[in-house]
Design an enzyme around this catalytic site. Sequence first.
Site, PDB file in Angstrom:
ATOM      1  N   CYS A 223      -3.781   6.485  -1.639  1.00  0.00           N
ATOM      2  CA  CYS A 223      -4.622   5.703  -2.531  1.00  0.00           C
ATOM      3  C   CYS A 223      -4.567   6.354  -3.898  1.00  0.00           C
ATOM      4  CB  CYS A 223      -6.069   5.647  -2.033  1.00  0.00           C
ATOM      5  SG  CYS A 223      -7.175   4.763  -3.172  1.00  0.00           S
TER       6      CYS A 223
ATOM      7  N   ASP B 277       0.825  -1.210   0.000  1.00  0.00           N
ATOM      8  CA  ASP B 277       0.000   0.000   0.000  1.00  0.00           C
ATOM      9  C   ASP B 277       0.857   1.257   0.000  1.00  0.00           C
ATOM     10  OD1 ASP B 277      -2.198   1.646   0.122  1.00  0.00           O
ATOM     11  OD2 ASP B 277      -2.655   1.254   2.211  1.00  0.00           O
TER      12      ASP B 277
ATOM     13  N   ASN C 185      -0.646   6.508   5.261  1.00  0.00           N
ATOM     14  CA  ASN C 185      -1.208   5.608   6.262  1.00  0.00           C
ATOM     15  C   ASN C 185      -0.683   5.945   7.657  1.00  0.00           C
ATOM     16  OD1 ASN C 185      -2.638   3.341   4.689  1.00  0.00           O
ATOM     17  ND2 ASN C 185      -0.674   3.476   3.631  1.00  0.00           N
TER      18      ASN C 185
ATOM     19  N   HIS D 271      -7.964   0.191   9.418  1.00  0.00           N
ATOM     20  CA  HIS D 271      -6.950   0.711   8.497  1.00  0.00           C
ATOM     21  C   HIS D 271      -7.172   2.215   8.382  1.00  0.00           C
ATOM     22  CE1 HIS D 271      -4.465   0.028   4.674  1.00  0.00           C
ATOM     23  NE2 HIS D 271      -4.737   1.320   4.672  1.00  0.00           N
TER      24      HIS D 271
END
Length: 314
Positions: A256, A31, A265, A223
Amino acid sequence: MGTRELGLPERVPATDGLPERVTIWEVGPRDGLQNEKSTVPVTVKLEFLDRLAAAGLTTLEATSFVHPKWVPQLADAEELLAGLNRRDGVRYPVLVPNERGLDRALAAGVSHIAVFGSATETFAKRNLNSSLDDQFAMFEPVVTRARAEGLDVRGYLSMCFGDPWEGPVSPEQVVRVGKRLLELGCSQLSLGDTIGVATAGQVERLVDTFTAQGIGVDALAVHFHDTYGQALTNTLAALRRGVSTVDSSAGGLGGCPYAESATGNLATEDLVWFLDGLGIEHGADLDALVSASAWMAERLGRPSPSRVVRALAG
């Protein structure tokens, strides 16, 4: 004398109502790196994964089998998995979008995959080219085949708290979609705050809505993105409701690629410092983790977004 030499953060007895141990689900290698503008060499990715495993992290999301056209930064998935130094006791799940991705994952010998869905109509269209309900027609054969092959399957659910096109997302809608993923055969559901707008009250309400529908907290993970500086506050809210799996990204890498307002994150180092202060076990070595993240930040040519890395690595 530095804070670590002084014995900080001080470990205090865990507060009643909090888990004794938290599983850190490290998403940085996937990610985190999928959002980089330039491709990171596979040799660097492999060393990053090995450094994170050496730091005591036991779940490392290694890569993705999304079509290289959409995520070119992870086009080297087969090469990476072929060169991976798999450590005993460490899981290396991969993200799989469809049956073709599953074919590639099986050929690479993976044992744990994840699928990713949307809790909102607009994001399903933009991210999956599907409707909210039709996305399950894509997931079902992937999950069914994976389970038949003995693989564990995790489900990611995006936009669980707010959507940049639709605004607030009702917990009832999130639970409806999440239940369908679990009923397909996912063993765990990761609730994603994709654009980082969640607040602690929303987190508590959503977890409560799941449990009211008979879904235990052992099936849930969280998350969080730190767009508004709420990731740790939201983590505490989830822990107080009994959730014990938390996704994070070493060095705070990530975002994203399909939601422009999504920033990094929750940083794994910030999470570990936080858990240490609560007396919650997690198995990670903070100093080794900071070293690994600082090493990757140097390779990317910029400072780490993690506050703890910036404070301790210098």
